[in-house]
Design an enzyme around this catalytic site. Structure first.
Site, mmCIF file in Angstrom:
data_model
loop_
_atom_site.group_PDB
_atom_site.id
_atom_site.type_symbol
_atom_site.label_atom_id
_atom_site.label_comp_id
_atom_site.label_asym_id
_atom_site.label_seq_id
_atom_site.Cartn_x
_atom_site.Cartn_y
_atom_site.Cartn_z
ATOM 1 N N GLY A 131 0.822 -1.206 0.000
ATOM 2 C CA GLY A 131 0.000 0.000 0.000
ATOM 3 C C GLY A 131 0.852 1.250 0.000
ATOM 4 O O GLY A 131 1.171 1.788 1.065
ATOM 5 N N SER A 133 0.986 3.846 -3.303
ATOM 6 C CA SER A 133 0.402 4.904 -4.126
ATOM 7 C C SER A 133 -0.980 5.306 -3.615
ATOM 8 O O SER A 133 -1.721 4.488 -3.070
ATOM 9 C CB SER A 133 0.293 4.451 -5.581
ATOM 10 N N SER A 165 -1.884 -4.012 -6.016
ATOM 11 C CA SER A 165 -1.916 -5.260 -6.788
ATOM 12 C C SER A 165 -2.087 -6.463 -5.863
ATOM 13 O O SER A 165 -1.355 -6.612 -4.878
ATOM 14 C CB SER A 165 -0.614 -5.419 -7.581
ATOM 15 N N GLU A 250 12.251 -3.835 -5.907
ATOM 16 C CA GLU A 250 11.106 -3.824 -6.814
ATOM 17 C C GLU A 250 11.484 -3.347 -8.203
ATOM 18 O O GLU A 250 10.994 -3.860 -9.212
ATOM 19 C CB GLU A 250 9.997 -2.929 -6.247
ATOM 20 N N ASN A 369 8.041 6.459 -14.983
ATOM 21 C CA ASN A 369 9.403 6.700 -15.468
ATOM 22 C C ASN A 369 9.805 8.166 -15.348
ATOM 23 O O ASN A 369 10.970 8.485 -15.096
ATOM 24 C CB ASN A 369 9.530 6.226 -16.925
ATOM 25 N N GLU A 370 8.829 9.071 -15.513
ATOM 26 C CA GLU A 370 9.148 10.496 -15.401
ATOM 27 C C GLU A 370 9.639 10.839 -13.992
ATOM 28 O O GLU A 370 10.602 11.593 -13.812
ATOM 29 C CB GLU A 370 7.914 11.335 -15.762
#
Length: 383
Positions: A131, A133, A165, A250, A369-370
């Site tokens: 947990g 985001s 997820s 990760e 990615n940004e």
């Protein structure tokens, strides 16, 4: 060991382990009939497979023997992970627990937490969601607003997490929450981590269904969820440091390179069986394989750093950025190469369709990615 050898994973014991997991996967697939999947580490949840894998000794490789593991190195786990992804095996049920929760418990957990959880992870019978985001924060974890407030004997947790997820399958959710007020001058301060049972009172798990009708993601709400002091992971206030270390595992693994491997391998097998391959096709395949090998060596270098106990947050972010962009681009590369395959069987078409549906997610999960480019820039001393 010279510099090049360090980028390979060819130590004799690792070669032996690779042969063993390949043989096991071939036999298990023949007996149980699972088919290789694109993005299997996210969408291929099969609790029975996870339990068989644990029983066969291919889980909990880095967990000490006293907790039911095998007390091997991170590179041993890397080799097994590569083979699982190449095979497209249904690993999603146990994935996050083995990849992230086990190292976190070994680094920050209490002895009781380790004794209760690690043997179940090694057995392939414990599933965890992460947990981090939140709807308004996205990849900017410092903007997370989920809060834990001290109460008698523990904490009251309130907030909302998104893209959790596997939470609908999980026994536990590892939650990042604020335990002190936000300080604009020190955005990363005041966070802590909690081990929250997925079935605790006040936990609501709602599915997020993807465009293909599948359910892997969830939005999870915490409403006055009581978390005992014994279920704090690590030290109060150290959450950001802990999460940063966890994200190195990760972001840098072979799953950031090999999510589309079952599609690419199936396609290359078909192309190699054709009597003639023109120069364009040969050049396209050569470019694809060369990029994959280069990215793999970057990923291995991070694995060696982690094995040595070093910090690799910057390198892991770079691997994730480059690797997931390759994964996205490989999907359309595969589609172009299929123009040179005749006929294209239904299995290959199915893998391509699945890859196209999953491709938009590759560069989002684990931090966009940004955002990761900002992490890399700051790690290089830029502001």
């Amino acid at each position: 060991m010279n510099g090049y050898d360090a980028l390979c994973v060819t130590e004799p014991e690792l070669v032996t382990l690779r042969a063993a997991i390949r043989e096991y996967l071939a036999a298990d697939r023949a007996e149980h009939g699972w088919e290789p999947q694109v993005d299997a580490w996210l969408c291929g949840a099969d609790p029975a497979f996870s339990a068989r894998l644990g029983e066969a000794g291919f889980l909990g490789l880095t967990i000490p023997k006293r907790y039911g593991g095998h007390e091997l190195g991170h590179l041993h786990r890397y080799v097994v992970t590569e083979e699982l992804l190449l095979a497209g095996a249904p690993v999603a049920a146990h994935w996050f627990a083995d990849r992230q929760v086990a190292p976190s418990l070994l680094s920050y957990g209490t002895e009781t937490q380790r004794e209760q959880i690690l043997p179940r992870i090694a057995a392939g019978r414990f599933y965890s969601a992460i947990g981090m985001s939140e709807p308004q924060a996205g990849s900017d974890l410092a903007a997370a607003a989920t809060r834990a407030t001290a109460t008698d004997g523990g904490w009251l947790l309130n907030g909302r997490k998104v893209w959790t997820s596997g939470a609908h399958l999980a026994h536990q959710i590892v939650v990042l929450a604020r335990t002190s007020p936000s300080d604009p001058q020190h955005r990363h301060a005041g966070f802590s981590q909690f081990l929250v049972p997925a079935d605790a009172d006040g936990v609501t798990i709602e599915p997020i269904v993807t465009m293909d009708g599948a359910h892997h993601f969830n939005e999870t709400t915490f409403t006055d969820v009581f978390v005992a002091d014994a279920d704090v992971l690590g030290a109060i206030g150290d959450g950001w440091h802990q999460v940063t270390a966890e994200l190195s595992f990760e972001r840098s693994g072979p799953e950031r390179i090999l999510s589309t491997a079952p599609l690419l391998l199936a396609l290359l097998r078909v192309l190699s069986a054709q009597s003639e391959v023109d120069d364009h096709t040969a050049a396209a395949v050569g470019d694809l394989v060369a990029r994959l090998l280069s990215l793999r060596q970057l990923s291995v270098s991070v694995a060696r750093t982690l094995t040595a106990g070093g910090a690799a947050a910057n390198q892991a972010a770079l691997v994730k950025d480059l690797g997931t962009r390759f994964e996205q681009e490989s999907v359309e590369l595969a589609a172009d190469l299929m123009d040179y395959v005749a006929p294209v069987d239904d299995r290959l078409r199915s893998l391509l369709l699945a890859a196209r549906l999953h491709a938009p997610m590759f560069t989002l999960r684990g931090g966009t990615n940004e955002v990761l480019r900002g992490v890399v820039a700051r790690g290089m001393g830029l502001r």
